[in-house]
Design a protein around this motif. Structure first.
Motif, PDB file in Angstrom:
ATOM      1  N   LYS A  19       0.860  -1.184   0.000  1.00  0.00           N
ATOM      2  CA  LYS A  19       0.000   0.000   0.000  1.00  0.00           C
ATOM      3  C   LYS A  19       0.890   1.225   0.000  1.00  0.00           C
ATOM      4  O   LYS A  19       1.742   1.379   0.871  1.00  0.00           O
ATOM      5  CB  LYS A  19      -0.901   0.005   1.238  1.00  0.00           C
ATOM      6  CG  LYS A  19      -1.819   1.199   1.319  1.00  0.00           C
ATOM      7  CD  LYS A  19      -2.596   1.191   2.630  1.00  0.00           C
ATOM      8  CE  LYS A  19      -2.794   2.585   3.101  1.00  0.00           C
ATOM      9  NZ  LYS A  19      -1.999   3.038   4.183  1.00  0.00           N
ATOM     10  N   ASP A  20       0.701   2.088  -0.989  1.00  0.00           N
ATOM     11  CA  ASP A  20       1.481   3.320  -1.108  1.00  0.00           C
ATOM     12  C   ASP A  20       2.987   3.051  -1.081  1.00  0.00           C
ATOM     13  O   ASP A  20       3.758   3.777  -0.442  1.00  0.00           O
ATOM     14  CB  ASP A  20       1.108   4.310   0.006  1.00  0.00           C
ATOM     15  CG  ASP A  20      -0.360   4.699  -0.034  1.00  0.00           C
ATOM     16  OD1 ASP A  20      -0.935   4.737  -1.138  1.00  0.00           O
ATOM     17  OD2 ASP A  20      -0.936   4.957   1.041  1.00  0.00           O
ATOM     18  N   GLY A  21       3.408   1.973  -1.744  1.00  0.00           N
ATOM     19  CA  GLY A  21       4.825   1.657  -1.852  1.00  0.00           C
ATOM     20  C   GLY A  21       5.427   0.969  -0.637  1.00  0.00           C
ATOM     21  O   GLY A  21       6.606   0.669  -0.613  1.00  0.00           O
ATOM     22  N   VAL A  22       4.631   0.714   0.394  1.00  0.00           N
ATOM     23  CA  VAL A  22       5.102   0.047   1.602  1.00  0.00           C
ATOM     24  C   VAL A  22       4.529  -1.370   1.635  1.00  0.00           C
ATOM     25  O   VAL A  22       3.340  -1.566   1.397  1.00  0.00           O
ATOM     26  CB  VAL A  22       4.667   0.823   2.873  1.00  0.00           C
ATOM     27  CG1 VAL A  22       5.116   0.103   4.132  1.00  0.00           C
ATOM     28  CG2 VAL A  22       5.196   2.242   2.838  1.00  0.00           C
ATOM     29  N   SER A  23       5.383  -2.355   1.936  1.00  0.00           N
ATOM     30  CA  SER A  23       4.952  -3.748   2.006  1.00  0.00           C
ATOM     31  C   SER A  23       4.613  -4.127   3.438  1.00  0.00           C
ATOM     32  O   SER A  23       5.353  -3.810   4.370  1.00  0.00           O
ATOM     33  CB  SER A  23       6.053  -4.672   1.490  1.00  0.00           C
ATOM     34  OG  SER A  23       6.250  -4.467   0.115  1.00  0.00           O
ATOM     35  N   TYR A  24       3.479  -4.807   3.594  1.00  0.00           N
ATOM     36  CA  TYR A  24       3.015  -5.289   4.889  1.00  0.00           C
ATOM     37  C   TYR A  24       2.850  -6.799   4.812  1.00  0.00           C
ATOM     38  O   TYR A  24       2.187  -7.300   3.911  1.00  0.00           O
ATOM     39  CB  TYR A  24       1.654  -4.669   5.247  1.00  0.00           C
ATOM     40  CG  TYR A  24       1.678  -3.167   5.366  1.00  0.00           C
ATOM     41  CD1 TYR A  24       1.848  -2.555   6.599  1.00  0.00           C
ATOM     42  CD2 TYR A  24       1.524  -2.372   4.234  1.00  0.00           C
ATOM     43  CE1 TYR A  24       1.862  -1.173   6.714  1.00  0.00           C
ATOM     44  CE2 TYR A  24       1.541  -0.983   4.341  1.00  0.00           C
ATOM     45  CZ  TYR A  24       1.707  -0.399   5.579  1.00  0.00           C
ATOM     46  OH  TYR A  24       1.730   0.977   5.678  1.00  0.00           O
ATOM     47  N   SER A  25       3.444  -7.519   5.753  1.00  0.00           N
ATOM     48  CA  SER A  25       3.308  -8.971   5.818  1.00  0.00           C
ATOM     49  C   SER A  25       2.185  -9.280   6.799  1.00  0.00           C
ATOM     50  O   SER A  25       2.267  -8.954   7.985  1.00  0.00           O
ATOM     51  CB  SER A  25       4.615  -9.592   6.293  1.00  0.00           C
ATOM     52  OG  SER A  25       4.518 -10.986   6.281  1.00  0.00           O
ATOM     53  N   LEU A  26       1.109  -9.892   6.299  1.00  0.00           N
ATOM     54  CA  LEU A  26      -0.074 -10.151   7.100  1.00  0.00           C
ATOM     55  C   LEU A  26      -0.334 -11.646   7.218  1.00  0.00           C
ATOM     56  O   LEU A  26      -0.228 -12.391   6.234  1.00  0.00           O
ATOM     57  CB  LEU A  26      -1.287  -9.459   6.477  1.00  0.00           C
ATOM     58  CG  LEU A  26      -1.128  -7.933   6.360  1.00  0.00           C
ATOM     59  CD1 LEU A  26      -2.190  -7.365   5.449  1.00  0.00           C
ATOM     60  CD2 LEU A  26      -1.204  -7.296   7.725  1.00  0.00           C
ATOM     61  N   ARG A  27      -0.691 -12.067   8.418  1.00  0.00           N
ATOM     62  CA  ARG A  27      -0.932 -13.485   8.685  1.00  0.00           C
ATOM     63  C   ARG A  27      -2.226 -13.958   8.031  1.00  0.00           C
ATOM     64  O   ARG A  27      -3.234 -13.263   8.028  1.00  0.00           O
ATOM     65  CB  ARG A  27      -1.018 -13.709  10.192  1.00  0.00           C
ATOM     66  CG  ARG A  27      -1.193 -15.155  10.538  1.00  0.00           C
ATOM     67  CD  ARG A  27      -1.124 -15.383  12.022  1.00  0.00           C
ATOM     68  NE  ARG A  27      -1.444 -16.781  12.270  1.00  0.00           N
ATOM     69  CZ  ARG A  27      -2.046 -17.211  13.336  1.00  0.00           C
ATOM     70  NH1 ARG A  27      -2.381 -16.383  14.284  1.00  0.00           N
ATOM     71  NH2 ARG A  27      -2.321 -18.491  13.474  1.00  0.00           N
TER      72      ARG A  27
END
Length: 102
Positions: A8-16
């Protein structure tokens, strides 16, 4: 544990991913933790270039209806989470100015 990466908006989030079952198509996102992490009020995921961003729906238990495979990476979007609004009648500690009271 199983994870998906949402950008999102160039930022990566690792979600379970919860309730993971490869035979059923993967795991499910938890609504509360996903929206909180991404700071969104709703979630759309771009699974492919053809369909663009698709709204993610959640069931009554708070898990995504769509299943996602472990290790996948998708772009995410959505409406920004609403900022906390003051409650009607709430004012500074110790009362308000009393303005507008009859």
């Amino acid at each position: 544990m199983y994870f998906v990466t949402l950008r999102k908006d160039g930022v990566s989030y690792s979600l379970r991913l919860h309730e993971y079952d490869e035979a059923q198509g993967g795991g499910r996102l938890n609504k509360e933790s996903t929206l909180e992490e991404l700071q969104l009020g709703n979630l759309k995921i771009k699974y492919d270039e053809v369909h663009g961003f698709v709204p993610v729906s959640f069931d009554a238990d708070g898990y995504s209806r769509e299943r996602i495979m472990d290790g996948a990476t998708y772009d995410a979007s959505g409406r920004a989470a609403a900022a906390a609004q003051p409650q009607p009648g709430a004012g500074p500690a110790g009362g308000g100015s009393g303005a507008g009271l009859a």
